[in-house]
Design a protein around this motif. Structure first.
Motif, short mmCIF file in Angstrom:
data_model
loop_
_atom_site.label_atom_id
_atom_site.label_comp_id
_atom_site.label_asym_id
_atom_site.label_seq_id
_atom_site.Cartn_x
_atom_site.Cartn_y
_atom_site.Cartn_z
N ILE A 70 0.84 -1.19 0.00
CA ILE A 70 0.00 0.00 0.00
C ILE A 70 0.88 1.24 0.00
N GLU A 71 0.29 2.31 -0.51
CA GLU A 71 1.03 3.58 -0.56
C GLU A 71 0.00 4.69 -0.75
N TRP A 72 0.41 5.89 -0.44
CA TRP A 72 -0.44 7.04 -0.71
C TRP A 72 -0.46 7.25 -2.22
N LEU A 73 -1.59 7.61 -2.76
CA LEU A 73 -1.74 7.72 -4.21
C LEU A 73 -0.78 8.74 -4.80
N ASP A 74 -0.55 9.85 -4.11
CA ASP A 74 0.33 10.87 -4.68
C ASP A 74 1.80 10.42 -4.72
N VAL A 75 2.13 9.34 -4.05
CA VAL A 75 3.46 8.76 -4.15
C VAL A 75 3.54 7.84 -5.37
N VAL A 76 2.45 7.11 -5.62
CA VAL A 76 2.41 6.17 -6.73
C VAL A 76 2.28 6.89 -8.06
N VAL A 77 1.42 7.91 -8.10
CA VAL A 77 1.17 8.66 -9.32
C VAL A 77 1.57 10.11 -9.09
N THR A 78 2.62 10.54 -9.76
CA THR A 78 3.07 11.92 -9.63
C THR A 78 2.71 12.70 -10.89
N ALA A 79 2.88 13.99 -10.85
CA ALA A 79 2.57 14.83 -12.01
C ALA A 79 3.39 14.41 -13.22
N GLU A 80 4.60 13.92 -12.99
CA GLU A 80 5.44 13.49 -14.10
C GLU A 80 4.88 12.24 -14.80
N ASP A 81 4.07 11.47 -14.06
CA ASP A 81 3.48 10.26 -14.64
C ASP A 81 2.33 10.56 -15.58
N LEU A 82 1.76 11.74 -15.46
CA LEU A 82 0.57 12.08 -16.23
C LEU A 82 0.95 12.52 -17.63
N GLN A 83 0.70 11.67 -18.59
CA GLN A 83 1.00 11.96 -19.98
C GLN A 83 -0.30 11.91 -20.78
N PRO A 84 -0.49 12.82 -21.73
CA PRO A 84 -1.70 12.79 -22.55
C PRO A 84 -1.89 11.44 -23.23
N GLY A 85 -3.11 10.94 -23.16
CA GLY A 85 -3.46 9.70 -23.84
C GLY A 85 -3.15 8.42 -23.10
N ASP A 86 -2.56 8.49 -21.91
CA ASP A 86 -2.21 7.25 -21.23
C ASP A 86 -3.25 6.81 -20.21
N GLY A 87 -4.32 7.55 -20.07
CA GLY A 87 -5.37 7.18 -19.13
C GLY A 87 -5.29 7.90 -17.80
N TRP A 88 -4.11 8.37 -17.42
CA TRP A 88 -3.98 9.03 -16.12
C TRP A 88 -4.75 10.34 -16.07
N HIS A 89 -4.84 11.08 -17.18
CA HIS A 89 -5.60 12.33 -17.16
C HIS A 89 -7.06 12.07 -16.84
N GLU A 90 -7.62 11.02 -17.44
CA GLU A 90 -9.01 10.68 -17.17
C GLU A 90 -9.18 10.25 -15.72
N ILE A 91 -8.25 9.46 -15.23
CA ILE A 91 -8.31 9.02 -13.84
C ILE A 91 -8.17 10.20 -12.90
N GLN A 92 -7.25 11.11 -13.21
CA GLN A 92 -7.07 12.29 -12.38
C GLN A 92 -8.36 13.10 -12.32
N GLY A 93 -9.04 13.26 -13.45
CA GLY A 93 -10.30 13.99 -13.47
C GLY A 93 -11.37 13.30 -12.63
N GLU A 94 -11.44 11.97 -12.73
CA GLU A 94 -12.41 11.23 -11.93
C GLU A 94 -12.09 11.34 -10.45
N LEU A 95 -10.81 11.25 -10.10
CA LEU A 95 -10.42 11.37 -8.70
C LEU A 95 -10.73 12.76 -8.16
N ARG A 96 -10.51 13.78 -8.98
CA ARG A 96 -10.82 15.14 -8.55
C ARG A 96 -12.32 15.27 -8.26
N THR A 97 -13.16 14.71 -9.12
CA THR A 97 -14.61 14.76 -8.93
C THR A 97 -15.01 14.02 -7.64
N ILE A 98 -14.43 12.84 -7.43
CA ILE A 98 -14.72 12.07 -6.22
C ILE A 98 -14.28 12.84 -4.99
N TRP A 99 -13.08 13.42 -5.03
CA TRP A 99 -12.56 14.19 -3.90
C TRP A 99 -13.46 15.37 -3.57
#
Length: 108
Positions: A70-99
């Motif tokens: 287990i780990e905190w999400l911001d340790v597993v997924v950093t801003a550098e990991d977010l690349q257009p088209g790789d799915g992380w942008h969509e996930i980030q948007g969904e997480l922001r909505t949930i938050w």
């Protein structure tokens, strides 16, 4: 927080370190789960919302986890990991909505 481990590797040390918040398999309480991300090629992540009051205990489980299940999400997924088209942008948007939804629910 996110669970990224494999159940067969769990050794149970997180349960006592977290005072029972995390179980012997390193899973958080089921009623804190809010997403399972299986579409990512490099990882399958179970996401759970941990109330701030319990974060210190969960941190204890993170620190003793030999296999880093287990780990905190911001340790597993950093801003550098977010690349257009790789799915992380969509996930980030969904997480922001949930938050935002969870924050609004907690402030009422």
């Amino acid at each position: 927080m996110c669970f990224q481990g494999r159940l067969e590797l769990a050794m149970g040390e997180g349960a006592s370190a977290s005072k029972g918040v995390i179980d012997d398999n390193y899973l958080p309480p089921w009623d804190t789960w809010f997403a399972f991300l299986s579409q990512l090629p490099e990882a399958r992540l179970l996401l759970a919302w941990i109330p701030e009051a319990l974060s210190e205990w969960v941190q204890g489980a993170i620190e003793v986890g030999a296999n880093h299940p287990i780990e905190w999400l911001d340790v597993v997924v950093t801003a550098e990991d977010l690349q257009p088209g790789d799915g992380w942008h969509e996930i980030q948007g969904e997480l922001r909505t949930i938050w935002q939804h969870m924050s609004a629910s907690n402030s009422s």
